[in-house]
Design an enzyme around this catalytic site. Structure first.
Site, mmCIF file in Angstrom:
data_model
loop_
_atom_site.group_PDB
_atom_site.id
_atom_site.type_symbol
_atom_site.label_atom_id
_atom_site.label_comp_id
_atom_site.label_asym_id
_atom_site.label_seq_id
_atom_site.Cartn_x
_atom_site.Cartn_y
_atom_site.Cartn_z
ATOM 1 N N ILE A 1 5.508 -4.649 9.867
ATOM 2 C CA ILE A 1 5.636 -4.144 8.492
ATOM 3 C C ILE A 1 5.289 -2.674 8.581
ATOM 4 O O ILE A 1 4.138 -2.296 8.805
ATOM 5 C CB ILE A 1 4.760 -4.935 7.521
ATOM 6 N N TYR B 1 -2.557 -10.423 4.562
ATOM 7 C CA TYR B 1 -2.543 -9.018 4.993
ATOM 8 C C TYR B 1 -3.957 -8.592 5.302
ATOM 9 O O TYR B 1 -4.799 -8.493 4.399
ATOM 10 C CB TYR B 1 -1.916 -8.168 3.890
ATOM 11 N N ARG C 1 -8.761 -0.333 5.039
ATOM 12 C CA ARG C 1 -8.539 -0.110 3.609
ATOM 13 C C ARG C 1 -9.475 -0.954 2.745
ATOM 14 O O ARG C 1 -9.838 -0.547 1.645
ATOM 15 C CB ARG C 1 -7.097 -0.460 3.246
ATOM 16 N N THR D 1 0.832 -1.208 0.000
ATOM 17 C CA THR D 1 0.000 0.000 0.000
ATOM 18 C C THR D 1 0.865 1.255 0.000
ATOM 19 O O THR D 1 0.620 2.204 -0.752
ATOM 20 C CB THR D 1 -0.916 0.009 1.229
ATOM 21 N N THR D 2 1.891 1.266 0.855
ATOM 22 C CA THR D 2 2.771 2.429 0.965
ATOM 23 C C THR D 2 3.556 2.662 -0.316
ATOM 24 O O THR D 2 3.982 3.786 -0.600
ATOM 25 C CB THR D 2 3.727 2.250 2.165
#
Length: 300
Positions: free
Chosen positions: A206, A133, A138, A44-45
């Site tokens: 993470i 995950y 999100r 995502t980042t």
């Protein structure tokens, strides 16, 4: 194999909006020098939602090539279509990443049975270490601990990134896996809760914070793994403002802006994300400055 501070790496972009491969490789070198334990590419980042498949795979390949086996590389390969997730995971295998991180399907909101079948299909198609995950904020979906325990019985499901915001999930997942004779590693997906998660059995984080304070995150995680929670708390105390303010706007807006302010990457971010609001600039700089008070040993 996977533990400690695993940075959810941003994807640098040049002024035209193209992926900046040189800056990406420089970030990898910086993280290795600062002690980061593993790199997560194109999560995502890393703005995975706005990279093309070609760009996505190219970033994974670049990170793997630059790391050159020195630390593990985990490739973000999640998608809301099972077939696309399989395609990306196979590409990560071919790029010689060490594992794949797969966010639960977003938008289509599958049932728990749908989640189980989604991940089962991926593990059947890709004989490769898989990290689940879970990030309901999100995806609008929640991989419940019971489903994690079912999936943990599959030999290539090795971990879960737990970002539900519920620290007790770590203990619940580990408990259910134990009573069902399954094994899995749990990683925090929330920087602010990472130390608490480590105290009840997580093996690492993470991390978004590691993008801008890699040595502090690495040393905090190492201290926690060694059960030195006195030192770990002292380091974490200095990082609390960063943990908070890196989410003052949607991730990765603050992290990417701060790295640009540190002159490590350019400021470009892809729409629909926009540059950090000017009103937050001083706040982010102050948080980074406060982080420098962490009691750290020199970089090795």
């Amino acid at each position: 194999m996977f533990h400690g501070s695993m940075v959810a790496l941003i994807t640098p972009m040049d002024a035209s909006g193209a992926v900046d491969d040189r800056a990406l490789r420089d970030l990898v070198e910086w993280h290795i020098a600062e002690g980061t334990h593993a790199i997560v590419a194109v999560g995502t980042t890393g703005e995975s939602a706005t990279l093309t498949v070609k760009e996505h795979v190219a970033v994974i390949r670049s990170v793997v090539q630059q790391v050159h086996g020195r630390i593990p590389v985990i490739a973000g390969t999640g998608a809301n279509a099972t077939a696309e997730a399989i395609e990306l995971t196979r590409a990560a295998m071919e790029a010689q990443a060490d594992a794949a991180l797969l966010v639960s399907p977003y938008y289509n909101k599958p049932t728990q049975e749908g989640l189980f079948q989604h991940y089962s299909a991926i593990t059947d198609a890709c004989h490769f270490p898989i990290i689940l995950y879970n990030v309901p904020g999100r995806t609008s979906g929640d991989i419940l601990p019971e489903t994690v325990a079912r999936l943990a019985k599959r030999p290539n499901v090795v971990g879960v990134k737990e970002a539900s915001g519920k620290v007790d999930r770590v203990a619940e997942i580990l408990h259910l896996c134990a009573i069902h004779d399954a094994s899995i590693e749990v990683f925090s997906g929330d920087d602010g809760a990472a130390l608490a998660a480590m105290a009840i059995g997580a093996r690492g984080v993470i991390s978004v914070t590691a993008n801008v304070a890699p040595r502090a995150m690495a040393q905090m995680m190492y201290a926690a793994l060694e059960n030195d929670f006195v030192l770990a708390r002292r380091i974490n105390d200095a990082l609390v403002p960063l943990h908070r303010d890196l989410f003052a706007e949607s991730n990765p807006i603050p992290a990417k802006w701060l790295l640009a302010d540190m002159q490590r990457v350019g400021p470009t971010i892809r729409l629909p994300l926009t540059p950090l609001s000017e009103s937050l600039h001083v706040r982010l700089r102050s948080a980074l400055q406060y982080a420098s008070s962490a009691p750290l040993s020199p970089a090795s």
